[in-house]
Design a protein around this motif. Structure first.
Motif, PDB file in Angstrom:
ATOM      1  N   ALA A  93       0.837  -1.195   0.000  1.00  0.00           N
ATOM      2  CA  ALA A  93       0.000   0.000   0.000  1.00  0.00           C
ATOM      3  C   ALA A  93       0.876   1.251   0.000  1.00  0.00           C
ATOM      4  O   ALA A  93       0.600   2.223  -0.708  1.00  0.00           O
ATOM      5  CB  ALA A  93      -0.924  -0.002   1.212  1.00  0.00           C
ATOM      6  N   THR A  94       1.955   1.218   0.783  1.00  0.00           N
ATOM      7  CA  THR A  94       2.887   2.343   0.822  1.00  0.00           C
ATOM      8  C   THR A  94       3.515   2.580  -0.540  1.00  0.00           C
ATOM      9  O   THR A  94       3.638   3.729  -1.000  1.00  0.00           O
ATOM     10  CB  THR A  94       3.989   2.079   1.860  1.00  0.00           C
ATOM     11  OG1 THR A  94       3.400   2.046   3.167  1.00  0.00           O
ATOM     12  CG2 THR A  94       5.061   3.164   1.817  1.00  0.00           C
ATOM     13  N   ALA A  95       3.903   1.502  -1.226  1.00  0.00           N
ATOM     14  CA  ALA A  95       4.505   1.637  -2.549  1.00  0.00           C
ATOM     15  C   ALA A  95       3.532   2.261  -3.538  1.00  0.00           C
ATOM     16  O   ALA A  95       3.908   3.120  -4.353  1.00  0.00           O
ATOM     17  CB  ALA A  95       4.961   0.265  -3.054  1.00  0.00           C
ATOM     18  N   GLU A  96       2.265   1.863  -3.447  1.00  0.00           N
ATOM     19  CA  GLU A  96       1.273   2.418  -4.361  1.00  0.00           C
ATOM     20  C   GLU A  96       1.023   3.893  -4.074  1.00  0.00           C
ATOM     21  O   GLU A  96       0.917   4.709  -4.998  1.00  0.00           O
ATOM     22  CB  GLU A  96      -0.026   1.625  -4.263  1.00  0.00           C
ATOM     23  CG  GLU A  96      -1.045   2.030  -5.302  1.00  0.00           C
ATOM     24  CD  GLU A  96      -2.130   1.001  -5.523  1.00  0.00           C
ATOM     25  OE1 GLU A  96      -3.130   1.347  -6.183  1.00  0.00           O
ATOM     26  OE2 GLU A  96      -1.988  -0.144  -5.057  1.00  0.00           O
ATOM     27  N   LEU A  97       0.944   4.254  -2.811  1.00  0.00           N
ATOM     28  CA  LEU A  97       0.724   5.660  -2.450  1.00  0.00           C
ATOM     29  C   LEU A  97       1.914   6.523  -2.847  1.00  0.00           C
ATOM     30  O   LEU A  97       1.753   7.662  -3.293  1.00  0.00           O
ATOM     31  CB  LEU A  97       0.450   5.772  -0.954  1.00  0.00           C
ATOM     32  CG  LEU A  97      -0.877   5.172  -0.483  1.00  0.00           C
ATOM     33  CD1 LEU A  97      -0.952   5.174   1.040  1.00  0.00           C
ATOM     34  CD2 LEU A  97      -2.059   5.928  -1.079  1.00  0.00           C
ATOM     35  N   THR A  98       3.112   5.989  -2.696  1.00  0.00           N
ATOM     36  CA  THR A  98       4.318   6.725  -3.085  1.00  0.00           C
ATOM     37  C   THR A  98       4.315   6.986  -4.587  1.00  0.00           C
ATOM     38  O   THR A  98       4.626   8.095  -5.048  1.00  0.00           O
ATOM     39  CB  THR A  98       5.578   5.944  -2.686  1.00  0.00           C
ATOM     40  OG1 THR A  98       5.578   5.750  -1.262  1.00  0.00           O
ATOM     41  CG2 THR A  98       6.839   6.693  -3.089  1.00  0.00           C
ATOM     42  N   ALA A  99       3.948   5.955  -5.367  1.00  0.00           N
ATOM     43  CA  ALA A  99       3.903   6.100  -6.819  1.00  0.00           C
ATOM     44  C   ALA A  99       2.781   7.017  -7.269  1.00  0.00           C
ATOM     45  O   ALA A  99       2.809   7.564  -8.373  1.00  0.00           O
ATOM     46  CB  ALA A  99       3.756   4.734  -7.463  1.00  0.00           C
ATOM     47  N   LEU A 100       1.785   7.208  -6.425  1.00  0.00           N
ATOM     48  CA  LEU A 100       0.602   7.986  -6.774  1.00  0.00           C
ATOM     49  C   LEU A 100       0.832   9.493  -6.719  1.00  0.00           C
ATOM     50  O   LEU A 100       0.096  10.267  -7.337  1.00  0.00           O
ATOM     51  CB  LEU A 100      -0.534   7.612  -5.822  1.00  0.00           C
ATOM     52  CG  LEU A 100      -1.968   7.989  -6.180  1.00  0.00           C
ATOM     53  CD1 LEU A 100      -2.389   7.330  -7.491  1.00  0.00           C
ATOM     54  CD2 LEU A 100      -2.904   7.582  -5.051  1.00  0.00           C
ATOM     55  N   LYS A 101       1.855   9.927  -6.003  1.00  0.00           N
ATOM     56  CA  LYS A 101       2.021  11.352  -5.722  1.00  0.00           C
ATOM     57  C   LYS A 101       2.067  12.207  -6.984  1.00  0.00           C
ATOM     58  O   LYS A 101       1.444  13.269  -7.054  1.00  0.00           O
ATOM     59  CB  LYS A 101       3.273  11.581  -4.884  1.00  0.00           C
ATOM     60  CG  LYS A 101       3.427  13.020  -4.425  1.00  0.00           C
ATOM     61  CD  LYS A 101       4.540  13.167  -3.401  1.00  0.00           C
ATOM     62  CE  LYS A 101       4.627  14.596  -2.883  1.00  0.00           C
ATOM     63  NZ  LYS A 101       5.661  14.753  -1.826  1.00  0.00           N
ATOM     64  N   GLY A 102       2.793  11.751  -7.999  1.00  0.00           N
ATOM     65  CA  GLY A 102       2.881  12.526  -9.232  1.00  0.00           C
ATOM     66  C   GLY A 102       1.563  12.651  -9.971  1.00  0.00           C
ATOM     67  O   GLY A 102       1.378  13.543 -10.794  1.00  0.00           O
TER      68      GLY A 102
END
Length: 339
Positions: free
Chosen positions: A283-292
């Motif tokens: 979930a953290t990886a997905e949220l991190t990738a989502l920022k842009g």
């Protein structure tokens, strides 16, 4: 490489752009208010990391501070979500902006809704294949088995994507599955050749497939389209406007928190009853990738529509032959309800 209709660089802003979301929303907490409003909301598709803002806002008590008792339900893709919203089964639904536009433009389409807050300023749709599949470019999809979520944006936009990428969309063999998290397992088991997915979730797919992947983002060929947004019925927009604004204020706090503190947000998300068994790290990886994808492309505020970009989104779909009738931003957007 096919011709792009439009391409715009994403301006990945600093932390200040996202940090301003909460203060920009304003509003007075409603803790202790006896007039608590019950609100049912649909995620985009199931419970996946990118849906964390809703669950985080609930877990942190931000909806409660706004006098809202929120029930978060697993979405089923934009098409089904919009049907449930129009039928009054839910109060708020997560919809892909382009899918909503296409539906509203149909002669017999659903038009009884308004988009209020944009979650993703860029479209997240993509297809994912195993590197060993031999699929190297989009035209390799011809004759292949592709998974799709019924009513999902990947399926809705596919004819436009295929036309711009230079291949015949009719050559694809579709395999429907209404449970979004199961698509990665279909790919790993080689029951399909490629799956419908969103770009930030690729790491989750890799964790299931345990193989190298190749990713085909729609933005390679269709630029300047929005991703997901929150929608309410026209009646709700008119008669419960204050509730919608309070809902969006809390939701934007959740979105801001997820972008600023993805690791903490991933842990909160994985601890919710709806997501038991999911890994916080994914979930953290997905949220991190989502920022842009969340950061505004123009100088606007996080979560708020830029009506100029909405007009361009409409123009792109119209030029691609995806819209059935004339549409304007005023037909589907209620920017004053953003929070």
């Amino acid at each position: 490489m096919g011709r792009m209709i439009s391409r715009r660089r994403v301006l990945v802003g600093g932390a200040a752009a996202l940090a301003g979301a909460v203060s920009a929303c304003g509003g007075t907490p409603r803790a202790g208010d006896s007039s608590t409003e019950k609100v049912k909301v649909l995620t985009g598709a199931g419970f996946q990391g990118r849906e964390a803002p809703l669950l985080v806002a609930r877990a942190e008590g931000w909806f409660r501070e706004e006098g809202i008792d929120v029930e978060v339900l697993p979405g089923k893709g934009s098409g089904e979500n919009l049907k449930l919203l129009a039928a009054g089964e839910v109060d708020v639904a997560t919809l892909d902006v382009s899918a909503a536009m296409i539906e509203a433009s149909k002669p017999d389409g659903i038009r009884d809704f308004r988009l209020t807050t944009v979650l993703h300023q860029r479209n997240l749709a993509c297809f994912v294949a195993l590197s060993s599949s031999g699929i190297k470019v989009p035209r390799d999809f011809e004759g292949k088995r592709l998974s799709y979520l019924p009513g999902g944006i990947n399926y809705v936009l596919f004819p436009t994507y295929a036309r711009l990428a230079g291949f015949d969309p009719s050559g694809v063999k579709w395999v429907g599955n209404p449970v979004a998290p199961q698509h990665a397992a279909l790919l790993a088991a080689r029951q399909v050749d490629a799956i419908s997915q969103f770009v930030p979730a690729v790491e989750s797919v890799r964790s299931v497939a345990k193989q190298d992947l190749v990713v085909f983002p729609f933005t390679d060929y269709i630029g300047d389209l929005h991703g997901s947004a929150m929608a309410v019925s026209t009646t709700t927009a008119q008669q419960r406007a204050n509730v919608v604004r309070r809902f969006n204020r809390a939701m934007l706090r959740g979105l801001d928190y997820c972008m600023q503190q993805p690791e903490a947000a991933g842990t909160v998300y994985a601890g919710q009853p709806e997501t038991q068994g999911q890994q916080a790290a994914l979930a953290t990886a997905e949220l991190t990738a989502l920022k842009g994808y969340v950061t505004p492309v123009t100088d606007g505020r996080v979560g708020h529509f830029d009506l100029g970009r909405v007009a361009r989104n409409i123009a792109i779909l119209h030029a691609a032959g995806a819209l059935g009738r004339g549409l304007t931003p005023d037909d589907i957007i209620a920017p004053d309800l953003a929070g």
